[in-house]
Design a protein around this motif. Structure first.
Motif, PDB file in Angstrom:
ATOM      1  N   ALA A 381      61.250  12.617 -27.735  1.00  0.00           N
ATOM      2  CA  ALA A 381      60.928  11.195 -27.604  1.00  0.00           C
ATOM      3  C   ALA A 381      61.719  10.564 -26.466  1.00  0.00           C
ATOM      4  CB  ALA A 381      61.201  10.469 -28.920  1.00  0.00           C
ATOM      5  N   LEU A 382      62.976  10.961 -26.318  1.00  0.00           N
ATOM      6  CA  LEU A 382      63.806  10.441 -25.236  1.00  0.00           C
ATOM      7  C   LEU A 382      63.254  10.857 -23.876  1.00  0.00           C
ATOM      8  CD1 LEU A 382      66.391   9.039 -24.242  1.00  0.00           C
ATOM      9  CD2 LEU A 382      67.596  11.214 -24.561  1.00  0.00           C
ATOM     10  N   LEU A 383      62.880  12.116 -23.722  1.00  0.00           N
ATOM     11  CA  LEU A 383      62.339  12.586 -22.442  1.00  0.00           C
ATOM     12  C   LEU A 383      61.032  11.888 -22.113  1.00  0.00           C
ATOM     13  CD1 LEU A 383      63.085  16.427 -22.562  1.00  0.00           C
ATOM     14  CD2 LEU A 383      64.423  14.598 -21.522  1.00  0.00           C
ATOM     15  N   ARG A 384      60.179  11.664 -23.127  1.00  0.00           N
ATOM     16  CA  ARG A 384      58.915  10.948 -22.876  1.00  0.00           C
ATOM     17  C   ARG A 384      59.182   9.514 -22.434  1.00  0.00           C
ATOM     18  NH1 ARG A 384      57.315  13.472 -27.706  1.00  0.00           N
ATOM     19  NH2 ARG A 384      57.661  11.517 -28.851  1.00  0.00           N
ATOM     20  N   ALA A 385      60.148   8.867 -23.078  1.00  0.00           N
ATOM     21  CA  ALA A 385      60.458   7.477 -22.728  1.00  0.00           C
ATOM     22  C   ALA A 385      60.999   7.375 -21.314  1.00  0.00           C
ATOM     23  CB  ALA A 385      61.462   6.911 -23.732  1.00  0.00           C
ATOM     24  N   ILE A 386      61.852   8.321 -20.920  1.00  0.00           N
ATOM     25  CA  ILE A 386      62.400   8.310 -19.561  1.00  0.00           C
ATOM     26  C   ILE A 386      61.286   8.522 -18.550  1.00  0.00           C
ATOM     27  CG2 ILE A 386      63.872   9.595 -17.965  1.00  0.00           C
ATOM     28  CD1 ILE A 386      65.760  10.078 -20.375  1.00  0.00           C
ATOM     29  N   GLN A 387      60.379   9.432 -18.859  1.00  0.00           N
ATOM     30  CA  GLN A 387      59.257   9.692 -17.955  1.00  0.00           C
ATOM     31  C   GLN A 387      58.351   8.476 -17.836  1.00  0.00           C
ATOM     32  OE1 GLN A 387      56.860  13.029 -19.135  1.00  0.00           O
ATOM     33  NE2 GLN A 387      55.968  13.295 -17.107  1.00  0.00           N
ATOM     34  N   THR A 388      58.210   7.729 -18.919  1.00  0.00           N
ATOM     35  CA  THR A 388      57.324   6.563 -18.921  1.00  0.00           C
ATOM     36  C   THR A 388      57.940   5.365 -18.213  1.00  0.00           C
ATOM     37  OG1 THR A 388      56.342   7.261 -21.020  1.00  0.00           O
ATOM     38  CG2 THR A 388      56.058   4.951 -20.394  1.00  0.00           C
ATOM     39  N   TYR A 389      59.210   5.078 -18.484  1.00  0.00           N
ATOM     40  CA  TYR A 389      59.797   3.821 -18.039  1.00  0.00           C
ATOM     41  C   TYR A 389      60.769   3.926 -16.875  1.00  0.00           C
ATOM     42  CZ  TYR A 389      57.891   2.007 -22.397  1.00  0.00           C
ATOM     43  OH  TYR A 389      57.041   1.648 -23.414  1.00  0.00           O
ATOM     44  N   MET A 390      61.286   5.103 -16.634  1.00  0.00           N
ATOM     45  CA  MET A 390      62.276   5.231 -15.571  1.00  0.00           C
ATOM     46  C   MET A 390      61.607   5.628 -14.260  1.00  0.00           C
ATOM     47  SD  MET A 390      65.447   4.664 -16.526  1.00  0.00           S
ATOM     48  CE  MET A 390      66.450   4.505 -18.001  1.00  0.00           C
ATOM     49  N   PRO A 391      62.074   5.108 -13.142  1.00  0.00           N
ATOM     50  CA  PRO A 391      61.487   5.472 -11.844  1.00  0.00           C
ATOM     51  C   PRO A 391      61.883   6.883 -11.434  1.00  0.00           C
ATOM     52  CG  PRO A 391      63.383   4.061 -11.539  1.00  0.00           C
ATOM     53  CD  PRO A 391      63.145   4.131 -13.019  1.00  0.00           C
ATOM     54  N   ARG A 392      61.332   7.280 -10.318  1.00  0.00           N
ATOM     55  CA  ARG A 392      61.583   8.643  -9.857  1.00  0.00           C
ATOM     56  C   ARG A 392      63.016   8.849  -9.380  1.00  0.00           C
ATOM     57  NH1 ARG A 392      55.996   9.165  -6.288  1.00  0.00           N
ATOM     58  NH2 ARG A 392      54.555   9.005  -8.047  1.00  0.00           N
ATOM     59  N   GLU A 393      63.739   7.739  -9.193  1.00  0.00           N
ATOM     60  CA  GLU A 393      65.128   7.860  -8.747  1.00  0.00           C
ATOM     61  C   GLU A 393      66.063   8.371  -9.833  1.00  0.00           C
ATOM     62  OE1 GLU A 393      63.069   5.244  -5.967  1.00  0.00           O
ATOM     63  OE2 GLU A 393      63.226   5.279  -8.156  1.00  0.00           O
ATOM     64  N   VAL A 394      65.541   8.569 -11.025  1.00  0.00           N
ATOM     65  CA  VAL A 394      66.359   9.076 -12.123  1.00  0.00           C
ATOM     66  C   VAL A 394      66.041  10.547 -12.350  1.00  0.00           C
ATOM     67  CG1 VAL A 394      66.792   8.934 -14.597  1.00  0.00           C
ATOM     68  CG2 VAL A 394      66.609   6.849 -13.253  1.00  0.00           C
ATOM     69  N   ARG A 395      67.094  11.361 -12.452  1.00  0.00           N
ATOM     70  CA  ARG A 395      66.904  12.791 -12.708  1.00  0.00           C
ATOM     71  C   ARG A 395      67.609  13.163 -13.998  1.00  0.00           C
ATOM     72  NH1 ARG A 395      69.079  18.074 -10.454  1.00  0.00           N
ATOM     73  NH2 ARG A 395      70.844  16.903  -9.609  1.00  0.00           N
ATOM     74  N   VAL A 396      66.914  13.926 -14.854  1.00  0.00           N
ATOM     75  CA  VAL A 396      67.468  14.349 -16.136  1.00  0.00           C
ATOM     76  C   VAL A 396      68.187  15.682 -15.964  1.00  0.00           C
ATOM     77  CG1 VAL A 396      66.939  15.020 -18.515  1.00  0.00           C
ATOM     78  CG2 VAL A 396      65.688  13.131 -17.442  1.00  0.00           C
ATOM     79  N   LEU A 397      69.432  15.742 -16.442  1.00  0.00           N
ATOM     80  CA  LEU A 397      70.213  16.978 -16.393  1.00  0.00           C
ATOM     81  C   LEU A 397      70.550  17.405 -17.820  1.00  0.00           C
ATOM     82  CD1 LEU A 397      72.774  15.947 -13.614  1.00  0.00           C
ATOM     83  CD2 LEU A 397      70.681  17.258 -13.303  1.00  0.00           C
ATOM     84  N   GLY A 398      70.565  18.703 -18.056  1.00  0.00           N
ATOM     85  CA  GLY A 398      71.071  19.230 -19.310  1.00  0.00           C
ATOM     86  C   GLY A 398      70.196  19.017 -20.524  1.00  0.00           C
ATOM     87  N   GLN A 399      68.888  19.049 -20.355  1.00  0.00           N
ATOM     88  CA  GLN A 399      68.007  18.892 -21.507  1.00  0.00           C
ATOM     89  C   GLN A 399      67.872  20.217 -22.258  1.00  0.00           C
ATOM     90  OE1 GLN A 399      64.783  17.813 -18.736  1.00  0.00           O
ATOM     91  NE2 GLN A 399      63.490  19.198 -19.900  1.00  0.00           N
ATOM     92  N   SER A 400      67.213  20.162 -23.409  1.00  0.00           N
ATOM     93  CA  SER A 400      66.862  21.328 -24.231  1.00  0.00           C
ATOM     94  C   SER A 400      67.984  21.843 -25.124  1.00  0.00           C
ATOM     95  CB  SER A 400      66.331  22.501 -23.366  1.00  0.00           C
ATOM     96  OG  SER A 400      65.167  22.087 -22.676  1.00  0.00           O
ATOM     97  N   ALA A 401      69.098  21.112 -25.225  1.00  0.00           N
ATOM     98  CA  ALA A 401      70.171  21.550 -26.126  1.00  0.00           C
ATOM     99  C   ALA A 401      71.055  20.356 -26.486  1.00  0.00           C
ATOM    100  CB  ALA A 401      71.014  22.646 -25.470  1.00  0.00           C
ATOM    101  N   GLY A 402      71.728  20.471 -27.631  1.00  0.00           N
ATOM    102  CA  GLY A 402      72.724  19.477 -28.003  1.00  0.00           C
ATOM    103  C   GLY A 402      72.161  18.136 -28.425  1.00  0.00           C
TER     104      GLY A 402
END
Length: 493
Positions: A381-402
């Motif tokens: 849900a967090l990754l979907r929300a970031i993809q929906t509302y955050m611009p391309r200037e945001v990069r996600v690091l360290g997903q899939s664990a924790g």
């Protein structure tokens, strides 16, 4: 000597205690000189209006604490004691000092959109099962209250842990190797003492968990920051250092979140073998993997007895319990048994028995499976929300664990400015910068965004508010608006 005590019958403080305090204060300050004959019980009864028993109780306490002495057939006399002055009231100064310097904990819990990386989902906590185990532990083990427990922790709990760790985390261990403790800082402090005579330089990931670095420094170790490579700790940089101990988080690097691959783990083990070194593996949230295969623990791959494994119950169960465990290799276990017999277990026996029963009854693994599903949904849900509302200037690091991800933000704003903007929007996100030993130059701010304690339905709203605060809503939705502008005209052709 004549004396008129001031007694307050409306006070919650007993009358004898009021009289004792007044007299002891006058004797200690010299207002009643040493050798002065004290008023008789009859005189004080008449002067104060209180009963004989009250006067006798006050005099007995003064006598017991050395303020007065008794002389046969003569009564009580003020004793010769060292004079002291009235203490200066420092309450305001102490309160101010504490409010400025003390690390605040728990203030963020009142915020609805609290993306803290260490807060758990309390609505999924197994209250009924845990309460049952705590009550049952009182009934089954009443003798535990009569004496200290095993220095390493209760044997039955260590048995349960060794079985679980072999099956779930691929460890090779026996109950004899496990030491029950109260948290990472206490475990590292203990290890610092255990290793001090043979090791004085410790390497830590850069960036890495700041509190670990602080503990090593407090114990006089030279702390060497080792930069991260693409897949975790740089083995090449470690080889060039003077370190013979390394602290690492291979299952989910903190704070960047990458998982160290098996090949790099083997290189790290080879380094330890060549150096006669020690690897401290902190598996702080190893139970949670999403859409990826779990990797074996370093300890489970170790064939030379050089890995110390630290795990806890904080992420999967509750950080409030302050319950963790350390698995020592054989070479360190012998030294521990020789040198640390004066250190009893810091964890209450009742808490250990409760967790033992919780595991024996199968509640622990059932709870972990449940929370893995709950956190997987929140993670996605967090990754979907970031993809929906955050611009391309945001990069996600360290997903899939924790229980957290890291957001790298392409902005001219500082880390603190981003966090302050979020706070103004009633959203809490957290800095990663303090986890660097050396300030990174020209680095984009990276913000820790946890998801364990946020309601699943609140995640999208919280990220939307964060996007509004950082970029304004129009900017946040710009990519989606551009798609609509390009697509809508085709419907009218």
């Amino acid at each position: 000597m004549e004396y008129m005590p001031i007694m307050n019958a409306q006070s919650k403080e007993p009358l004898y205690q009021q009289l004792y305090k007044q007299l002891s204060k006058r004797i200690a300050s010299g207002e009643i000189p040493s050798g002065t004959k004290m008023p008789s019980i009859r005189q004080l009864m008449k002067a104060s209006g209180v009963g004989k028993n009250t006067i006798e109780a006050a005099y007995q306490q003064l006598l017991a604490e050395g303020y007065i002495v008794s002389r046969e057939r003569s009564g009580f006399f003020a004793a010769e004691i060292e004079r002291w002055s009235e203490p200066v009231d420092q309450d305001e100064e102490i309160a101010l000092y504490s409010s400025i310097l003390k690390k605040k904990k728990g203030e963020h819990l009142t915020c609805r959109y609290n993306f803290h990386g260490s807060v758990i989902d309390t609505k999924s906590f197994p209250y009924a099962a845990w309460r049952s185990c705590m009550l049952e532990a009182l009934d089954i083990y009443p003798e535990d209250f009569s004496f200290y427990g095993d220095d390493q922790g209760e044997w039955e709990l260590r048995e349960e842990l060794s079985t679980y760790l072999r099956r779930a985390r691929t460890l090779i261990c026996r109950p004899e190797q496990i030491i029950i403790g109260t948290g990472l800082q206490q475990a590292l402090s203990f290890l610092c003492q255990l290793l001090a005579d043979r090791h004085r330089v410790v390497a830590i990931e850069e960036p890495g968990y700041a509190d670990a670095r602080i503990v090593f420094s407090h114990h006089g170790y030279e702390v060497v920051p080792i930069p991260l490579a693409e897949e975790g700790l740089s083995i090449e940089a470690l080889e060039k250092s003077k370190a013979t101990v390394v602290y690492t988080t291979p299952a989910h690097q903190f704070p960047y979140g990458m998982v160290m691959p098996v090949g790099q783990r083997q290189q790290l083990l080879q380094w330890a073998k060549r150096k006669n070194g020690i690897i401290i593996e902190n598996d702080y949230d190893g139970e949670f993997r999403y859409n990826v295969h779990p990797t074996p623990s370093l300890q489970g791959m170790d064939r030379d007895g050089c890995v110390v494994y630290i795990g806890n119950f904080s992420k999967a169960f509750s950080p409030a319990l302050r319950l963790d465990y350390t698995v020592l290799p054989r070479q360190l276990l012998g030294r521990y048994l020789e040198a640390f017999q004066a250190y009893p277990s810091p964890v209450s026996r009742h808490l250990q028995r409760s967790m033992q029963l919780f595991m024996q009854k199968g509640y622990w693994e059932k709870h972990v499976r449940k929370m893995r599903t709950v956190y997987h949904r929140k993670h996605d849900a967090l990754l979907r929300a970031i993809q929906t509302y955050m611009p391309r200037e945001v990069r996600v690091l360290g997903q899939s664990a924790g229980l957290h991800i890291l957001l790298e933000v392409d902005t001219s704003r500082t880390e603190k400015e981003l966090i302050d903007l979020a706070r103004a929007a009633d959203v809490r996100v957290y800095p990663s910068g303090h986890n660097w030993a050396n300030d990174p130059t020209n680095a984009r701010p990276r913000i820790i965004v946890g998801f364990g304690g946020v309601e699943e339905q609140d995640i999208a709203v919280g990220i939307r508010r964060l996007a509004e605060a950082w970029f304004s809503l129009c900017s946040a939705l710009l990519p989606n608006l551009l798609v609509l502008i390009l697509v809508i005209p085709f419907f009218f052709l």
